[in-house]
Motif scaffolding. Sequence first.
Motif, PDB file in Angstrom:
ATOM      1  N   CYS A 245       0.898  -1.167   0.000  1.00 56.86           N
ATOM      2  CA  CYS A 245       0.000   0.000   0.000  1.00 56.86           C
ATOM      3  C   CYS A 245       0.927   1.204   0.000  1.00 56.86           C
ATOM      4  O   CYS A 245       1.207   1.802   1.030  1.00 56.86           O
ATOM      5  CB  CYS A 245      -0.891  -0.015   1.239  1.00 56.86           C
ATOM      6  N   PRO A 248       1.599   7.749  -0.657  1.00 57.72           N
ATOM      7  CA  PRO A 248       2.378   8.498  -1.652  1.00 57.72           C
ATOM      8  C   PRO A 248       3.854   8.120  -1.753  1.00 57.72           C
ATOM      9  O   PRO A 248       4.578   8.722  -2.540  1.00 57.72           O
ATOM     10  CB  PRO A 248       2.223   9.949  -1.174  1.00 57.72           C
ATOM     11  N   GLY A 250       6.462   7.469   0.848  1.00 59.60           N
ATOM     12  CA  GLY A 250       7.526   7.775   1.813  1.00 59.60           C
ATOM     13  C   GLY A 250       8.309   6.530   2.213  1.00 59.60           C
ATOM     14  O   GLY A 250       9.551   6.538   2.277  1.00 59.60           O
ATOM     15  N   ARG A 267      -3.718   0.471  -4.962  1.00 61.60           N
ATOM     16  CA  ARG A 267      -4.883   0.237  -5.829  1.00 61.60           C
ATOM     17  C   ARG A 267      -5.353   1.550  -6.455  1.00 61.60           C
ATOM     18  O   ARG A 267      -6.132   1.526  -7.398  1.00 61.60           O
ATOM     19  CB  ARG A 267      -5.961  -0.491  -5.049  1.00 61.60           C
TER      20      ARG A 267
HETATM   21  C1  LIG Z   1      -1.575   4.537   4.712  1.00 57.91           C
HETATM   22  S1  LIG Z   1      -1.612   4.776   3.008  1.00 57.91           S
HETATM   23  C2  LIG Z   1       0.013   4.289   2.557  1.00 57.91           C
HETATM   24  C3  LIG Z   1       1.113   5.277   2.854  1.00 57.91           C
HETATM   25  C4  LIG Z   1       2.432   4.909   2.208  1.00 57.91           C
HETATM   26  N1  LIG Z   1       2.864   3.566   2.569  1.00 57.91           N
HETATM   27  C5  LIG Z   1       3.570   5.875   2.523  1.00 57.91           C
HETATM   28  O1  LIG Z   1       4.404   5.592   3.377  1.00 57.91           O
HETATM   29  O2  LIG Z   1       3.630   6.936   1.891  1.00 57.91           O
HETATM   30  C6  LIG Z   1      -2.607   3.453   2.493  1.00 57.91           C
HETATM   31  C7  LIG Z   1      -2.687   3.231   0.973  1.00 57.91           C
HETATM   32  O3  LIG Z   1      -3.318   1.961   0.761  1.00 57.91           O
HETATM   33  C8  LIG Z   1      -3.952   2.005  -0.506  1.00 57.91           C
HETATM   34  N2  LIG Z   1      -4.870   0.822  -0.553  1.00 57.91           N
HETATM   35  C9  LIG Z   1      -6.035   0.652   0.094  1.00 57.91           C
HETATM   36  N3  LIG Z   1      -6.548  -0.578  -0.162  1.00 57.91           N
HETATM   37  C10 LIG Z   1      -5.667  -1.193  -0.991  1.00 57.91           C
HETATM   38  C11 LIG Z   1      -5.630  -2.472  -1.618  1.00 57.91           C
HETATM   39  N4  LIG Z   1      -6.601  -3.376  -1.418  1.00 57.91           N
HETATM   40  N5  LIG Z   1      -4.573  -2.762  -2.405  1.00 57.91           N
HETATM   41  C12 LIG Z   1      -3.577  -1.863  -2.609  1.00 57.91           C
HETATM   42  N6  LIG Z   1      -3.579  -0.624  -2.048  1.00 57.91           N
HETATM   43  C13 LIG Z   1      -4.604  -0.303  -1.251  1.00 57.91           C
HETATM   44  C14 LIG Z   1      -4.599   3.365  -0.518  1.00 57.91           C
HETATM   45  O4  LIG Z   1      -4.864   3.769  -1.852  1.00 57.91           O
HETATM   46  C15 LIG Z   1      -3.522   4.220   0.180  1.00 57.91           C
HETATM   47  O5  LIG Z   1      -2.700   4.858  -0.769  1.00 57.91           O
END
Ligand SMILES: C[S@@+](CC[C@H](N)C(=O)[O-])C[C@H]1O[C@@H](n2cnc3c(N)ncnc32)[C@H](O)[C@@H]1O
Length: 431
Positions: A245, A248, A250, A267
Amino acid sequence: MTDTSLAARGVALDLLRDVLRKSVPFDDAFDAHPELAALQPRDRGFVRLLVATVLRRLGQIDEMIQASLAKPGLPKAAIHDMLRLGTAQLVFLNTPAHAAVDTAVELAAARNAAPYKGLINAVLRRIGREGAEMAARQDAGRLNTPDWLWLSWRSAYGTARTRGIVEAHLHEAPLDITVKSDPEGWAERLGATLLPTGSLRRPTGGSVTELPGFEDGEWWIQDLAASLPAKLFGDLARKRVFDLCAAPGGKTAQLVVRGARVTAIDRSARRLERVTENLKRLRLEADVLAADATTWEPEEPADAVLLDAPCSATGAIRRHPDILRVKTPDDIAKLARAQSRLLARSVELVKPGGTLIYCTCSIQPEEGEVQIARLLEQDKRMERWPVTADELGGLSEPINEVGEVRSLPGMLADLGGIDGFFVARLRRRQG
Ligand SMILES: C[S@@+](CC[C@H](N)C(=O)[O-])C[C@H]1O[C@@H](n2cnc3c(N)ncnc32)[C@H](O)[C@@H]1O
């Protein structure tokens, strides 16, 4: 009132309505407002600060308004919001009383609410006179916290820690930075404090993009707590890592800097554009892929998997006070179900002997400790690999008794605090 300050307050009024009555996240409402681009950068900054202050202090502000009305019963929503904006300026932003009152009255006239000018004038004049004293008598942390959150934190962490959380929410978080290399040198160049974990910390304010090293891609903004999960994988040189996931990005950047071959998945194709942009500025490379992690099928499992799951973000209320107003207990239940599906899938994506790190920026146990306890009970292929204080630069306060990172706003107060975060490190057993 000048036209620009009337326009700025008008935008603030719209944003408050979007957050409080339409549950639109503040950043989304801010980015989408059609009149924002026409404002001067200074006025845009003022709008952001003003609305964030109302959201952060809403309980206190509403109590002051109630106490200052001649007759019981609140006025209609838009008038109530005008009073809230005026009160925030008078009591918390040190706006001179005549300016805060006059601008609120003019805003009422501009928004077809001229019949309420007298009421707004009377209430705000009283708050101008008595507001500071009222605020000093209030239990600010408790008043600004919705009951359901207060009760959930008190039952998870006890009263003293909950007090620490809600007091921390009264203040904006500092600006934390993760550097690619040479943290000491960058601390000096950026006028920042070097934290024990290697993050840099500066007070908020000013334009981030104008700081040295931004254009050259030497660092990125990342809270101290958010920087921890990617540091806990051990040696990553040449290892294959799935960042499930990623947007953005980081943590993707941290994994690449540590020498991993990273596949960054999200996603949301729109949010993935941010990953690509950020990696480009930082001159880092990863495979970036739009896919749903619960159904994505790689050719083979990875040495390590990072699952930074979507969550309620109740750990980031210092930065995003709108979370206090837009999230509901139903959101937590829905997110917990999604997290549990993602976690189950992550286990299949990591090799035997490999590492899985699960994290969320939530302080709700349902999105953290409860998820991991359930997984370990149901799936005997996984075991805990406890985190130790020396891996966090000697910080022991955010580590719980089973070796998970459980940071809470209010911890590390002498360093300027930390966002609430949960990190569990697991290993998939061999065989
Ligand atoms: C907490 S944010 C991630 C922050 C990122 N790891 C960072 O450090 O910048 C959660 C992300 O999960 C994505 N997401 C949610 N459900 C998902 C899925 N089933 N598969 C892939 N990505 C998913 C969302 O679009 C969102 O961008």
